[in-house]
Design an enzyme around this catalytic site. Sequence first.
Site, PDB file in Angstrom:
ATOM      1  N   ARG A  13      12.209  -7.389   4.827  1.00 53.04           N
ATOM      2  CA  ARG A  13      12.150  -5.998   5.283  1.00 53.04           C
ATOM      3  C   ARG A  13      12.740  -5.877   6.690  1.00 53.04           C
ATOM      4  NH1 ARG A  13       6.295  -3.027   4.874  1.00 53.04           N
ATOM      5  NH2 ARG A  13       5.980  -3.651   7.016  1.00 53.04           N
ATOM      6  N   ARG A  67      12.503  -2.751  11.533  1.00 52.67           N
ATOM      7  CA  ARG A  67      11.317  -2.134  12.158  1.00 52.67           C
ATOM      8  C   ARG A  67      10.741  -3.094  13.204  1.00 52.67           C
ATOM      9  NH1 ARG A  67       6.030  -0.380   8.557  1.00 52.67           N
ATOM     10  NH2 ARG A  67       4.559  -1.083  10.115  1.00 52.67           N
ATOM     11  N   ARG A 118      -0.013  -8.875  13.787  1.00 51.39           N
ATOM     12  CA  ARG A 118      -0.605  -7.890  12.852  1.00 51.39           C
ATOM     13  C   ARG A 118      -1.527  -8.595  11.860  1.00 51.39           C
ATOM     14  NH1 ARG A 118       4.563  -5.046  10.646  1.00 51.39           N
ATOM     15  NH2 ARG A 118       3.152  -3.648   9.558  1.00 51.39           N
ATOM     16  N   ARG A 131      -9.225   0.620   9.692  1.00 51.78           N
ATOM     17  CA  ARG A 131      -8.862  -0.760  10.009  1.00 51.78           C
ATOM     18  C   ARG A 131      -9.939  -1.470  10.803  1.00 51.78           C
ATOM     19  NH1 ARG A 131      -2.924   0.166   9.625  1.00 51.78           N
ATOM     20  NH2 ARG A 131      -1.769  -1.726  10.018  1.00 51.78           N
ATOM     21  N   LYS A 161       0.823  -1.211   0.000  1.00 50.88           N
ATOM     22  CA  LYS A 161       0.000   0.000   0.000  1.00 50.88           C
ATOM     23  C   LYS A 161       0.858   1.263   0.000  1.00 50.88           C
ATOM     24  CE  LYS A 161      -2.237  -0.993   3.880  1.00 50.88           C
ATOM     25  NZ  LYS A 161      -1.610  -2.259   4.332  1.00 50.88           N
TER      26      LYS A 161
END
Length: 190
Positions: A127, A133, A144, A88, A13
């Site tokens: 990632r 992160r 998540r 969300r 996104k």
Amino acid sequence: MNLILFGPPAAGKGTQAKRLVEGRGMVQLSTGDMLRAAIAAGSELGKRVEGIMARGELVTDEIVIGLIEERLPGLDGSGGPIFDGFPRTVAQAEALDAMLARRNSKIDLVIRLRVDDGALKARVAGRFAEFGRADDNPTAFEQRLVAYNRDTAPLLPYYREQGRLTEIDGMASVEDVAAGIDAAIADAGV
Ligand code: AMP
């Protein structure tokens, strides 16, 4: 145009939103980016959300609705917002519809990027190795995905029933996904 880019975490996104910002003068409204900025700034809000985000859980509807509400007035004259990572929950979607209605506006199009869980996990592992992160670690990312399937996926029928939803194969290359998004926007005639 008011556009929602919809999909699970790491569906692409953000990447696609950045392209629309450059190409169409739209404004990316990523609640995740806003919350990370609050954490980086050490603000009260940042302190409230840091642990929740690190665990991969959702912050309260009230917090993110407030963040979006603050940003909408500044968008007049732009190519319009791209909602990225918001809404969300169904409560957030209803609040967004109400906020836009007060501004005589509405969501024009919801584009869903479909990516299967296995591909998402592989992307995020890469990632995490590259950027580190916190909520990309395997345990937080699993959480998540749980939050997405439990709280966010129910938005699909909400938007589908309103005839606002278009689905795109998010496993295709970045260029092909971009072309699919352009075609969906052209089809919607907005
Ligand atoms: P993102 O960058 O969109 O994946 O968001 C990172 C994290 O920020 C999420 O895992 C949540 O903890 C929080 N967050 C971002 N947007 C929302 C939202 N709309 N509702 C609740 N929590 C959110």
